[in-house]
Design an enzyme around this catalytic site. Structure first.
Site: not given
Ligand code: PBG
Length: 349
Positions: A219, A272
């Site tokens: 991520k 992601k």
């Molecule tokens: C929680 C989380 C996030 C997303 C999914 N889970 C936001 C982040 O990490 O700031 C992003 C999903 C999206 O942008 O569609 N941590």
């Protein structure tokens, strides 16, 4: 290269003709366009197929509202009150989606994100509401603290820093409480080191050894989460997430993150965002056999929606091409806000 085609008869090097292949075995014997002449042929040789069962649809459920509120940066997406979730779940189930992914917006936020692991927290109640409305629909829950903490970070903060090891226990409690409420899969998105092992240990100890973990393994600290933070009301109140999410420049490190999650017990791995990281997705696919998910994030959705709203792109074709590219790069599962629309378009084809 192995030469597969016969040379056309009667042609020698001394006697060039227009049909002499400049590259032996190439044109004119080989004409790739032969297989593109009709939709029947194209369909016969198509390598990648989208199926609504590939899609997971994210849903935002808020404890503080009584009717759906549109998310302005994500046209077509809403924050839903608990009372409206059943309808969404039924639509997702009827379209044959792979599942839904729940994000909660609690009424009260605090330093420890206690709403995340409350037995009657917003996500815990949402799981039950969805299971009542659509018992067979797969429910995945996002396991993270950022929607529940007053500071908006994904873990416990001391001296302005997110504390890794102390956060693990809170995340483990959250995952166990989701499993207890009936979640089919838990998906940690916090990027703390060791969270998959911590979740696995806690789930096993509490009687949820059969609950799978879908780990947000690679991520990245991406600007494409911007619209999500409006949707989930989870923007960090100071600093950013670069001390725990990955540097967008690092592909090899992504492979190490994935490997570590697998060693810790991840059942499904994830990359992601999706589109800016298709190379990472393809490398992960080449290397491991585990089910692989890609998160087509909020900013990717917002870009396409904005272009479509301006008449600059054909929304339907752009969406299906985007989703196809993510699958072609190696994803088995695509988490996408386009899920309902894409499933409808696929049904019409
Ligand atoms: C929680 C989380 C996030 C997303 C999914 N889970 C936001 C982040 O990490 O700031 C992003 C999903 C999206 O942008 O569609 N941590």
């Amino acid at each position: 290269m192995v030469q597969l085609e016969r040379q056309p008869a009667g042609i020698s090097h001394q006697d060039p003709s227009p049909r002499t292949p400049r590259i032996p075995g190439g044109f004119p014997a080989r004409r790739p366009r032969r297989l593109r002449r009709s939709e029947g042929l194209r369909q016969l040789v198509r390598e990648t197929h989208l199926d609504p069962a590939d899609f997971i649809y994210p849903l935002f459920v808020s404890e503080t509202i009584s009717r759906p509120i549109p998310i302005t940066s994500m046209p077509g997406q809403f924050q839903y009150p608990l009372s409206a979730l059943g309808e969404q779940a039924i639509a997702a189930a009827e379209l044959g989606l792979g599942g839904v992914l729940l994000f909660g917006i609690p009424e009260v936020k605090d330093a420890l994100g206690s709403g995340a692991y409350a037995a009657d927290g917003v996500v815990q109640r949402a799981i039950r509401a969805i299971k009542d409305a659509a018992p067979d629909l797969l429910v995945v829950t996002d396991v993270c603290l950022c929607e529940y903490t007053s500071h908006g970070h994904c873990g416990f903060v001391r001296d302005g820093e997110v504390q890794n090891d102390e956060t693990l226990e809170l995340l483990a409690r959250e995952a166990v409480s989701h499993a207890a409420a009936g979640a089919d899969v838990v998906a940690p998105s916090d990027m703390m080191d060791g969270r998959v092992a911590a979740l696995r240990d806690a789930l096993d100890a509490e009687g949820y050894a059969t609950t799978p973990i879908m780990a947000y393994s690679a991520k990245f600290a991406s600007v494409f989460y911007g619209p999500f933070r409006e949707a989930a009301e989870s923007a960090p109140q100071f600093g950013d997430r670069r001390a725990y999410q990955m540097d967008p420049a690092n592909g090899r490190e992504a492979l190490r993150e994935v490997e570590q999650d697998i060693l810790e017990g991840a059942d499904i791995i994830m990359v992601k965002p999706a589109l800016p990281y298709l190379d990472v997705l393809a490398r992960v696919r080449d290397r491991w056999e585990l089910p692989l998910a890609a998160y087509n994030v909020s900013g990717e959705y917002a870009m396409l929606k904005a272009a479509a709203a301006n008449g600059w792109l054909d929304e339907r074709r752009a969406t299906l091409e985007t989703l196809t590219s993510i699958k072609r790069a190696g994803a088995d599962i695509i988490i996408t806000y386009h899920a309902l629309d894409a499933a409808r378009w696929l049904a019409e084809r």
